[in-house]
Motif scaffolding. Sequence first.
Motif, short mmCIF file in Angstrom:
data_model
loop_
_atom_site.label_atom_id
_atom_site.label_comp_id
_atom_site.label_asym_id
_atom_site.label_seq_id
_atom_site.Cartn_x
_atom_site.Cartn_y
_atom_site.Cartn_z
N GLY A 140 0.84 -1.20 0.00
CA GLY A 140 0.00 0.00 0.00
C GLY A 140 0.87 1.24 0.00
O GLY A 140 0.60 2.20 0.72
N GLY A 154 -0.53 4.98 -0.76
CA GLY A 154 -1.54 5.59 0.10
C GLY A 154 -0.95 6.62 1.05
O GLY A 154 0.25 6.94 1.00
N SER A 155 -1.80 7.10 1.92
CA SER A 155 -1.40 8.12 2.89
C SER A 155 -0.30 7.58 3.82
O SER A 155 0.74 8.21 4.00
N ARG A 173 -2.61 -0.53 -5.63
CA ARG A 173 -3.76 -1.10 -6.33
C ARG A 173 -3.81 -0.60 -7.76
O ARG A 173 -3.75 -1.37 -8.69
N LEU A 228 0.32 -10.21 -4.68
CA LEU A 228 0.54 -9.64 -3.34
C LEU A 228 0.99 -10.73 -2.38
O LEU A 228 1.92 -10.56 -1.59
N ALA A 251 0.03 -1.56 4.96
CA ALA A 251 -0.64 -0.26 4.81
C ALA A 251 -1.66 -0.27 3.67
O ALA A 251 -2.02 0.77 3.13
N VAL A 284 -5.52 -0.67 2.61
CA VAL A 284 -6.72 -0.32 3.36
C VAL A 284 -7.75 -1.46 3.25
O VAL A 284 -7.92 -2.04 2.20
N GLY A 285 -8.36 -1.79 4.40
CA GLY A 285 -9.49 -2.70 4.40
C GLY A 285 -9.13 -4.18 4.44
O GLY A 285 -7.96 -4.56 4.59
N LYS A 292 -5.67 -1.81 10.26
CA LYS A 292 -6.39 -2.28 11.46
C LYS A 292 -7.45 -3.30 11.13
O LYS A 292 -7.79 -4.15 11.93
N ASP A 302 -1.01 2.43 13.99
CA ASP A 302 -2.13 3.27 14.39
C ASP A 302 -1.68 4.08 15.61
O ASP A 302 -1.12 3.52 16.55
P1 NAD Z 1 -5.14 5.02 1.43
O1 NAD Z 1 -6.46 4.83 0.80
O2 NAD Z 1 -4.51 6.37 1.40
O3 NAD Z 1 -4.09 3.99 0.79
C1 NAD Z 1 -4.39 2.65 0.65
C2 NAD Z 1 -3.27 1.89 -0.05
O4 NAD Z 1 -3.72 0.53 -0.23
C3 NAD Z 1 -2.92 2.43 -1.45
O5 NAD Z 1 -1.56 2.23 -1.68
C4 NAD Z 1 -3.75 1.53 -2.38
O6 NAD Z 1 -3.15 1.37 -3.64
C5 NAD Z 1 -3.76 0.22 -1.63
N1 NAD Z 1 -4.99 -0.54 -1.87
C6 NAD Z 1 -6.27 -0.09 -1.74
N2 NAD Z 1 -7.15 -1.07 -2.02
C7 NAD Z 1 -6.41 -2.17 -2.31
C8 NAD Z 1 -6.74 -3.50 -2.69
N3 NAD Z 1 -8.01 -3.88 -2.83
N4 NAD Z 1 -5.72 -4.36 -2.88
C9 NAD Z 1 -4.44 -3.97 -2.74
N5 NAD Z 1 -4.06 -2.73 -2.41
C10 NAD Z 1 -5.04 -1.84 -2.19
O7 NAD Z 1 -5.27 4.49 2.94
P2 NAD Z 1 -4.45 4.98 4.21
O8 NAD Z 1 -5.14 6.15 4.81
O9 NAD Z 1 -3.00 5.03 3.91
O10 NAD Z 1 -4.74 3.76 5.22
C11 NAD Z 1 -4.10 2.51 5.09
C12 NAD Z 1 -4.41 1.68 6.34
O11 NAD Z 1 -3.81 2.31 7.46
C13 NAD Z 1 -5.90 1.58 6.65
O12 NAD Z 1 -6.19 0.31 7.17
C14 NAD Z 1 -6.10 2.63 7.73
O13 NAD Z 1 -7.16 2.32 8.61
C15 NAD Z 1 -4.78 2.57 8.45
N6 NAD Z 1 -4.42 3.82 9.14
C16 NAD Z 1 -4.26 4.96 8.42
C17 NAD Z 1 -3.96 6.15 9.05
C18 NAD Z 1 -3.73 7.42 8.28
O14 NAD Z 1 -3.36 8.42 8.85
N7 NAD Z 1 -3.93 7.43 6.97
C19 NAD Z 1 -3.83 6.19 10.45
C20 NAD Z 1 -4.00 4.99 11.16
C21 NAD Z 1 -4.31 3.82 10.49
#
Ligand code: NAD
Length: 384
Positions: free
Chosen positions: A9, A12-13, A37, A84, A99, A101-102, A124, A149
Motif C-alpha cells: 500500500g 496511500g497516505s 492497487r 501480493l 498499509a 486499506v481494508g 487495522k 495506528d
Molecule cells: P489510502 O487509501 O490512502 O491507501 C491505501 C493503499 O492501499 C494504497 O496504496 C492503495 O493502492 C492500496 N490498496 C487499496 N485497495 C487495495 C486493494 N483492494 N488491494 C491492494 N491494495 C489496495 O489508505 P491509508 O489512509 O493510507 O490507510 C491505510 C491503512 O492504514 C488503513 O487500514 C487505515 O485504517 C490505516 N491507518 C491509516 C492512518 C492514516 O493516517 N492514513 C492512520 C492509522 C491507520
Amino acid sequence: MKKRIAIFGSTGSIGTQALDVVAANPDKFEVEILTARSNDKLLVQQAKKFHPNAVVIVDESRYTAVKDALSSTHVKVFGGEKALDEVAAFDTYDMMLAAIVGFAGLKSTLTAIESGKAIALANKETLVVAGDIVMQKAVEKRVPVIPVDSEHSAIFQCLLGETRNKIEKVILTASGGPFLGKKPNFLVNVKKEHALQHPNWSMGAKISVDSASLMNKGLEMIEARWLFNLQPEQIQVIVHPESIIHSMVQFEDGSIKAQMGLPDMKLPIQYALAFPHRIPNTLPRYDFTRSAGLHFEQPDIKTFRNLALAGEALHRAGNMPCILNAANEIAVYGFLRNRIGFLDMMEIVERTMDKISFIQHPSLEEYFESDAAARNFAASLIHI
Ligand code: NAD
Ligand code: MG
C-alpha cells in the motif's frame, strides 16, 4: 545492517509517509517491495526513487504500463491480486509495513507472518476481521506485530517495561472528527466533501469517513483487544479534540501513563519501522507553554451509533467484528460515491449485523465467507 522494508500500500497516505521516513533515514532502511492497487504513475515514481527488488500493481490493466516504465531498471514487476501474496512470502525483506486499506490487506499480512516477517501494522481491519487467528499465528511464528495506528502505538509505548503489571484499562482517545458535537438533523445532510475534512489528520478517504462516523474508533477498540489481549470491559473511548494525548494505559494502582505529541503519522510510522530504537527527526514539537488546554468528553454514541455497534461486535466476538467491518466497507464505498447519506452508513452496518449468521469460533475460511456474505447483503441494501 539496514532493515529491509516491504511497503504494502505504498501509494496511500501511510505508504507515502513511510517512504518519507525511509528517505530521511537512508542509513537505516531500504525498500525491498512496493505495492499499489491502481496508481501506476506514483508506483513507478517510487520505484525509480527507492530501487526496490519488486513492485506489485494489483490492477492488471496497468501492468504493462508499469512494466514498460521500469524496463530499464532491475525492478521485478508483478501484476494482479495473487502477486501480493507471492511477494509477501519472499525471503528478501525483514519487515512488512501493512498499509493496504481494508479487508484486502488481510491475506498478504497473514502470509508475511507465516513466513516469519516482523509486521508494522497500519491495516487495522486485519485485526478487526480475524484478530484471533492473526495474533495466534504471530505468537506461533514469534513474529512481532508493532502497531502503526497512533493510539495503539501510544498504548504499546506505555506498556514497555510493564510486562508483569496488570492493566486496569486502556483509554483510547478520539479526536471526534469533523462532526464533533453535531446531531442527526445536521448529519443527515453532510456530504463526502465535509466528511473528508479532518481537523487534525490528513488520511486516506476510507479512514477519514470512518473517523467522521466514529467507526474508526470502534475498529480501534477491536484492534486494541487483539493487540494487547484485553477484555472488552478494559477498553474505554474518550473524546480528546486536540489529539495531543494519543492514548493512555491505567494500571492497577490507578497510575495512568500517556504518550503525547503533535499529531503526525510519521511519528508512529518511524517508531514501528525503527523499533526497538527511537531515531531522531525534525518534526515540530509540542509546546506546553503555548497550549490552549487539553479537553476531554464522553463520545456521543447515540448520534454516532457506529461506536455502539462496534462495542456490540467487540462483546459478541466470533465473526461479528468481521461482519461489522465488511458492512462498513460497503457503506463507506456507497457514501463516497454519493449513493447513500451519512447516517445511512450506520443503518446498513446495523442491518447487516442483524442479518448474517453468527459463528462463535470461525475458521479463516469462515471469516472469508462471513465477509463475502456481509458485503453482498450490505450492497443489496444500497443497490450497488
Ligand atoms: P489510502 O487509501 O490512502 O491507501 C491505501 C493503499 O492501499 C494504497 O496504496 C492503495 O493502492 C492500496 N490498496 C487499496 N485497495 C487495495 C486493494 N483492494 N488491494 C491492494 N491494495 C489496495 O489508505 P491509508 O489512509 O493510507 O490507510 C491505510 C491503512 O492504514 C488503513 O487500514 C487505515 O485504517 C490505516 N491507518 C491509516 C492512518 C492514516 O493516517 N492514513 C492512520 C492509522 C491507520
Ligand atoms: Mg488511529
